[in-house]
Design a protein around this motif. Structure first.
Motif, PDB file in Angstrom:
ATOM      1  N   TRP A   1      36.731  19.830  33.877  1.00  0.00           N
ATOM      2  CA  TRP A   1      37.798  18.968  34.376  1.00  0.00           C
ATOM      3  C   TRP A   1      39.206  19.392  33.963  1.00  0.00           C
ATOM      4  CZ3 TRP A   1      37.520  15.633  38.244  1.00  0.00           C
ATOM      5  CH2 TRP A   1      36.247  15.172  38.617  1.00  0.00           C
ATOM      6  N   TRP A   2      39.318  20.409  33.147  1.00  0.00           N
ATOM      7  CA  TRP A   2      40.642  20.872  32.760  1.00  0.00           C
ATOM      8  C   TRP A   2      40.624  22.384  32.770  1.00  0.00           C
ATOM      9  CZ3 TRP A   2      43.078  21.964  27.524  1.00  0.00           C
ATOM     10  CH2 TRP A   2      44.484  22.043  27.644  1.00  0.00           C
ATOM     11  N   GLU A   3      41.256  22.988  33.781  1.00  0.00           N
ATOM     12  CA  GLU A   3      41.104  24.429  33.943  1.00  0.00           C
ATOM     13  C   GLU A   3      41.772  25.228  32.835  1.00  0.00           C
ATOM     14  OE1 GLU A   3      42.762  24.963  37.835  1.00  0.00           O
ATOM     15  OE2 GLU A   3      44.741  25.417  37.032  1.00  0.00           O
ATOM     16  N   ASN A   4      42.678  24.584  32.085  1.00  0.00           N
ATOM     17  CA  ASN A   4      43.371  25.326  31.031  1.00  0.00           C
ATOM     18  C   ASN A   4      42.645  25.341  29.695  1.00  0.00           C
ATOM     19  OD1 ASN A   4      45.399  26.165  32.680  1.00  0.00           O
ATOM     20  ND2 ASN A   4      46.782  24.478  32.182  1.00  0.00           N
ATOM     21  N   ALA A   5      41.522  24.660  29.618  1.00  0.00           N
ATOM     22  CA  ALA A   5      40.720  24.767  28.393  1.00  0.00           C
ATOM     23  C   ALA A   5      40.295  26.221  28.248  1.00  0.00           C
ATOM     24  CB  ALA A   5      39.496  23.861  28.483  1.00  0.00           C
ATOM     25  N   ASN A   6      40.515  26.798  27.081  1.00  0.00           N
ATOM     26  CA  ASN A   6      40.252  28.237  26.953  1.00  0.00           C
ATOM     27  C   ASN A   6      39.282  28.558  25.835  1.00  0.00           C
ATOM     28  OD1 ASN A   6      41.630  28.042  24.598  1.00  0.00           O
ATOM     29  ND2 ASN A   6      43.420  29.207  25.252  1.00  0.00           N
TER      30      ASN A   6
ATOM     31  N   VAL B   1      36.892  16.277  18.417  1.00  0.00           N
ATOM     32  CA  VAL B   1      36.552  17.559  19.034  1.00  0.00           C
ATOM     33  C   VAL B   1      37.402  17.782  20.299  1.00  0.00           C
ATOM     34  CG1 VAL B   1      34.714  18.901  20.113  1.00  0.00           C
ATOM     35  CG2 VAL B   1      34.219  17.519  18.108  1.00  0.00           C
ATOM     36  N   PHE B   2      37.569  16.734  21.089  1.00  0.00           N
ATOM     37  CA  PHE B   2      38.441  16.826  22.264  1.00  0.00           C
ATOM     38  C   PHE B   2      39.852  17.237  21.836  1.00  0.00           C
ATOM     39  CE2 PHE B   2      35.348  14.774  24.945  1.00  0.00           C
ATOM     40  CZ  PHE B   2      35.737  15.094  26.224  1.00  0.00           C
ATOM     41  N   ALA B   3      40.392  16.562  20.834  1.00  0.00           N
ATOM     42  CA  ALA B   3      41.765  16.828  20.400  1.00  0.00           C
ATOM     43  C   ALA B   3      41.915  18.266  19.913  1.00  0.00           C
ATOM     44  CB  ALA B   3      42.166  15.846  19.300  1.00  0.00           C
ATOM     45  N   VAL B   4      40.929  18.724  19.127  1.00  0.00           N
ATOM     46  CA  VAL B   4      41.002  20.092  18.608  1.00  0.00           C
ATOM     47  C   VAL B   4      40.962  21.092  19.769  1.00  0.00           C
ATOM     48  CG1 VAL B   4      39.706  21.831  17.315  1.00  0.00           C
ATOM     49  CG2 VAL B   4      40.032  19.551  16.357  1.00  0.00           C
ATOM     50  N   THR B   5      40.028  20.882  20.704  1.00  0.00           N
ATOM     51  CA  THR B   5      39.890  21.803  21.828  1.00  0.00           C
ATOM     52  C   THR B   5      41.178  21.844  22.651  1.00  0.00           C
ATOM     53  OG1 THR B   5      37.583  21.133  21.923  1.00  0.00           O
ATOM     54  CG2 THR B   5      38.404  22.440  23.760  1.00  0.00           C
ATOM     55  N   ILE B   6      41.735  20.678  22.952  1.00  0.00           N
ATOM     56  CA  ILE B   6      42.942  20.628  23.763  1.00  0.00           C
ATOM     57  C   ILE B   6      44.118  21.236  23.008  1.00  0.00           C
ATOM     58  CG2 ILE B   6      44.630  19.071  24.822  1.00  0.00           C
ATOM     59  CD1 ILE B   6      42.258  17.186  25.459  1.00  0.00           C
ATOM     60  N   GLY B   7      44.246  20.842  21.737  1.00  0.00           N
ATOM     61  CA  GLY B   7      45.372  21.346  20.932  1.00  0.00           C
ATOM     62  C   GLY B   7      45.348  22.864  20.835  1.00  0.00           C
ATOM     63  N   VAL B   8      44.203  23.423  20.481  1.00  0.00           N
ATOM     64  CA  VAL B   8      44.126  24.878  20.330  1.00  0.00           C
ATOM     65  C   VAL B   8      44.334  25.567  21.683  1.00  0.00           C
ATOM     66  CG1 VAL B   8      42.604  26.787  19.676  1.00  0.00           C
ATOM     67  CG2 VAL B   8      42.668  24.725  18.285  1.00  0.00           C
ATOM     68  N   SER B   9      43.809  24.971  22.752  1.00  0.00           N
ATOM     69  CA  SER B   9      44.012  25.574  24.084  1.00  0.00           C
ATOM     70  C   SER B   9      45.485  25.608  24.451  1.00  0.00           C
ATOM     71  CB  SER B   9      43.260  24.776  25.151  1.00  0.00           C
ATOM     72  OG  SER B   9      41.882  24.851  24.953  1.00  0.00           O
ATOM     73  N   LEU B  10      46.211  24.582  24.057  1.00  0.00           N
ATOM     74  CA  LEU B  10      47.625  24.511  24.424  1.00  0.00           C
ATOM     75  C   LEU B  10      48.460  25.557  23.692  1.00  0.00           C
ATOM     76  CD1 LEU B  10      48.300  20.659  24.658  1.00  0.00           C
ATOM     77  CD2 LEU B  10      48.261  22.316  26.529  1.00  0.00           C
ATOM     78  N   VAL B  11      48.131  25.839  22.444  1.00  0.00           N
ATOM     79  CA  VAL B  11      48.947  26.793  21.694  1.00  0.00           C
ATOM     80  C   VAL B  11      48.485  28.234  21.874  1.00  0.00           C
ATOM     81  CG1 VAL B  11      49.666  25.100  19.957  1.00  0.00           C
ATOM     82  CG2 VAL B  11      47.613  26.476  19.570  1.00  0.00           C
ATOM     83  N   THR B  12      47.376  28.447  22.553  1.00  0.00           N
ATOM     84  CA  THR B  12      46.957  29.824  22.817  1.00  0.00           C
ATOM     85  C   THR B  12      47.112  30.116  24.313  1.00  0.00           C
ATOM     86  OG1 THR B  12      44.703  28.969  22.885  1.00  0.00           O
ATOM     87  CG2 THR B  12      45.359  30.095  20.886  1.00  0.00           C
ATOM     88  N   ASP B  13      46.815  31.364  24.708  1.00  0.00           N
ATOM     89  CA  ASP B  13      47.025  31.776  26.094  1.00  0.00           C
ATOM     90  C   ASP B  13      46.122  31.005  27.058  1.00  0.00           C
ATOM     91  OD1 ASP B  13      48.861  33.557  25.275  1.00  0.00           O
ATOM     92  OD2 ASP B  13      47.450  35.262  25.195  1.00  0.00           O
ATOM     93  N   GLU B  14      46.635  30.814  28.264  1.00  0.00           N
ATOM     94  CA  GLU B  14      45.817  30.171  29.291  1.00  0.00           C
ATOM     95  C   GLU B  14      44.650  31.083  29.665  1.00  0.00           C
ATOM     96  OE1 GLU B  14      47.889  28.888  32.700  1.00  0.00           O
ATOM     97  OE2 GLU B  14      49.204  27.526  31.596  1.00  0.00           O
ATOM     98  N   PRO B  15      43.557  30.491  30.135  1.00  0.00           N
ATOM     99  CA  PRO B  15      42.439  31.332  30.564  1.00  0.00           C
ATOM    100  C   PRO B  15      42.836  32.159  31.794  1.00  0.00           C
ATOM    101  CG  PRO B  15      42.020  29.032  31.102  1.00  0.00           C
ATOM    102  CD  PRO B  15      43.264  29.065  30.295  1.00  0.00           C
TER     103      PRO B  15
END
Lengths: 549, 154
Positions: free
Chosen positions: A439-444, A497-511
């Motif tokens: 549901w969130w394509e930017n999760a990396n 776990v959601f917060a960690v996944t989203i937070g780390v995805s936001l500060v790293t490169d997009e998939p």
């Protein structure tokens, strides 16, 4: 609620444990039937072993969902939890049934469109990482292990009633049969078997409920509703809210079971076996219908059993009350206390064994595909032949079966509780990956790795704290057990776990764009081919060719 | 592939000001199979559960979120009410049951089942509205593309 220590001697006192000829013949016949079906639909290639050639239809898959789902924990354990822990036990009824709706609206069709083989496959491909694949595969195997221990315990307890003998022999014997037919037949045989197993278990359960209710004057045509009149006559512990667990524990348990439902690999793989995404949706509805048949009946069975126990055996609650082992067979016990004929009690017992075997089968298939397909073929040896994969898959089933059997000889908790541990693990580690991944394509990749690690740590912490390292005085760190109870760790844990996944995805490169397009394809309404995965469509779309025609 | 994409974004840049979900993109062949869905290239429409980017996703998510809210009420409503108004919930009886027991043991599972059925129906209607037909999925020509395992390396 804390885990009651289970006495080593697992023979339930009130149960008439001895060899009984007619029930023994019935159960043996049923086991032979499973082996026969497994043999008739035995498989030779991996496509059939893992996803049954993607050929399963609506109702059949619905039944398989039901049988896969309704383990010893539903058939035996749920009535035990309701009888022993009252209103808190209903958290299990609610969590295990309503979770399917979340699965249906958020995941089922999209998962089918993604169209790979296994749950770790999804995680590995979606996040483009073999490490993520490995973590997901190991989690799958761990879930299979924890979950199956509960099944083996259930099989053993019921086996004692039918064959006499002792608990250890029964666990070894019945696990041996389960492993044997699985190693032979794989997923196709398992799916065919599951539809048969569903019919056996639901007929046995409902027949038992109706017979007990009718002969004891509790009910006539609809025991699922009629047991209400009985509730006021039972001890207040049966209905009184929050007497055995606070409101937080109640909600935490139900929440964990709901997200766990959506994260269990052996549940998700049922969507990979169907012919189209529309079938994925409708088979979920069918599955939930089949599940509700049993879940609306289990509280009634628990009420009848509790009343009969109080009448004929002794006090249900308190120090000398019903033991955990007795609770775990209360469905069989109730039929026996109602003086039903032996062959009939044997039928109820056979249903319990069918339930345990069907679920163990689904779990072992998921675990063996995780080992053979996700770890061995995708990470260790990419040139693996089908023969090698099948060999590894079968070896995993045998080894896992052995470990589960040994652990089940001295299980640390009730059937239902053991199974709930597997759910909180799935809800913590896999559900956030499935949900965000779809549901969130930017999760990396980085986000997924960080999130899954966090989830695993929270779960390990809860289990070590409350079960493995705990003493008689209680958990090692009481505060941690309050916030992250082992059976309900997902309520507080999954948002983290959601917060960690989203937070780390936001500060790293997009998939990469390729991955994003695969995610988009999962949400496109356009129909896809039966054997097609989202990745196939995307790679065909980017090229010069139109792929077909 | 990247050239292909930038070309498309040129095509769409105009329409981006309008309702994002209404934009129509020229398909680059190969996926669209007919019906109204052929007007939209779903592979270029961002997936974000809070910001649906196509008409279809918006319609779908409206159903999803509405039903999710009803579901949450069915599942966590009874226990919350029991906690907040214990006396009322335990002393009221419905068909012999204390209300809290009835709403939890029977209301929640039945509610989820009915909601699931309604959702699957609504989703079928949505398919109809967008001219989507899954019956062809079985023997679709796409099966061949899968057999050759796509053109990722072509």
């Amino acid at each position: 609620m804390t885990f009651e220590p289970v006495p080593l001697d697992l023979l339930p006192d009130a149960l008439n444990a001895s060899f009984k000829a007619i029930p023994a013949v019935m159960v043996s016949g049923m086991l032979l039937l499973f082996l026969g079906i497994g043999y008739a639909f035995r498989v030779a290639d991996t496509e059939d072993l893992w996803v049954a050639g993607r050929s399963i239809g609506n109702v059949e898959n619905g039944m398989a969902i039901g049988a896969n789902w309704m383990s010893a924990a539903s058939y035996l354990g749920m009535a035990a939890l309701i009888a022993l822990s009252g209103y808190y036990g209903l958290a299990f009824v609610v969590g295990w049934s309503t979770g399917y709706f979340i699965l249906l609206i958020f995941l089922a069709a999209q998962m089918r469109r993604f169209g790979k083989y296994t749950a770790p496959d999804f995680v590995g491909d979606r996040f483009d990482s073999d490490t993520a694949r490995a973590i997901a595969a190991l989690t799958t195997i761990l879930i299979g292990f924890v979950y199956s221990v509960g099944q083996a315990r259930g099989m053993g307890l019921v086996g004692i009633y039918v064959f006499g003998g002792d608990y250890v022999t029964m666990v070894v014997l019945l696990m041996g049969i389960t492993v044997g037919y699985l190693a032979l037949s794989g997923m196709l045989g398992a799916t065919k078997n599951m539809a048969v197993q569903y019919v056996i278990l639901i007929v046995a359960f409902l027949a038992g409920l109706y017979a007990v209710g009718f002969t004891q004057g509790y009910s006539t045509v609809l025991p699922q509703i009629e047991y209400g009149a009985l509730l006021s006559e039972l001890n207040s512990e049966f209905t009184e809210p929050f007497s055995t667990g606070g409101v937080y524990l109640w909600i935490a348990t139900a929440f964990s079971l709901i997200v766990g439902t959506c994260g269990l690999p052996h549940v998700l793989v049922r969507f990979y076996t169907v012919e189209s995404e529309r079938t994925a949706r409708w088979s979920t509805v069918w599955g939930l219908f089949f599940i509700c048949l049993l879940y609306l009946s289990a509280p009634a069975f628990a009420a009848f059993g509790t009343d009969l126990y109080a009448d004929k055996v002794g006090a249900v609650y308190g120090a000398s009350g019903m033991s955990g082992a007795e609770g775990d067979v209360i469905v069989v016990l109730a039929s026996q206390l109602a003086n039903l004929p032996t062959w009939f009690v044997g039928l109820v017992a056979a249903g319990g064994i069918a339930a345990a075997i069907a679920t163990t089968a689904g779990l072992f298939i998921a675990a063996s595909s995780a080992a053979a397909h996700d770890i061995y073929t995708n990470i260790i040896n990419s040139d693996a032949t089908q023969r090698e994969q099948l060999l590894i898959g079968r070896a995993t089933i045998v080894v896992l079966g052995a470990i589960v059997t040994v652990t089940a000889l001295d299980p640390p908790a009730l059937v239902g509780e053991l199974v709930a541990l597997a759910f909180s693990l799935a809800g913590l580690v896999l559900f956030p990956m499935f949900f965000l991944g779809l549901w969130w394509e930017n999760a990396n990749r980085e986000g997924a790795l960080a999130g899954m690690t966090t989830g695993l740590l929270i779960w390990l912490g809860a289990v070590l704290n409350e079960l493995v390292l705990a003493t008689d005085a209680g958990p090692v760190v009481p505060l941690y057990a309050e916030v992250f109870p082992a059976v309900g760790a997902a309520l507080a844990g999954t948002p983290i776990v959601f917060a960690v996944t989203i937070g780390v995805s936001l500060v790293t490169d997009e998939p990469p764009e390729r991955i994003k397009r695969i995610v988009r394809q999962c949400h496109s309404p356009e129909p896809m081919g039966q054997q097609q995965s989202a990745e196939d469509v995307v790679s065909a779309d980017g090229g010069q060719i139109s792929g077909d025609d | 592939m990247s050239d292909n994409n930038s070309q498309q974004s040129d095509n769409t840049s105009q329409e981006r000001d309008e309702d994002a979900s209404n934009r129509t993109v020229e398909t680059d062949g190969g996926v669209a199979t007919g019906g109204r869905s052929a007007d939209t290239d779903y592979l270029d429409a961002q997936v974000n559960i809070f910001k649906p980017s196509t008409l279809f996703m918006r319609d779908h998510l409206r159903i999803v979120w509405t039903m999710f809210a009803v579901w949450a009420l069915f599942v966590f409503g009874p226990v919350t009410a029991t906690y907040l108004a214990t006396d009322f919930m335990t002393s009221t009886t419905v068909m012999g049951f204390p209300l809290h027991y009835f709403a939890t043991a029977i209301g929640a599972p039945t509610g989820a089942l009915v909601l699931s059925f309604v959702y699957a129906r609504k989703r079928d209607q949505l398919d109809e509205k967008y001219g989507i037909d899954h019956s062809g999925a079985r023997a679709g020509p796409d099966a061949e593309a899968a057999a050759t395992d796509g053109g990722s390396d072509r």
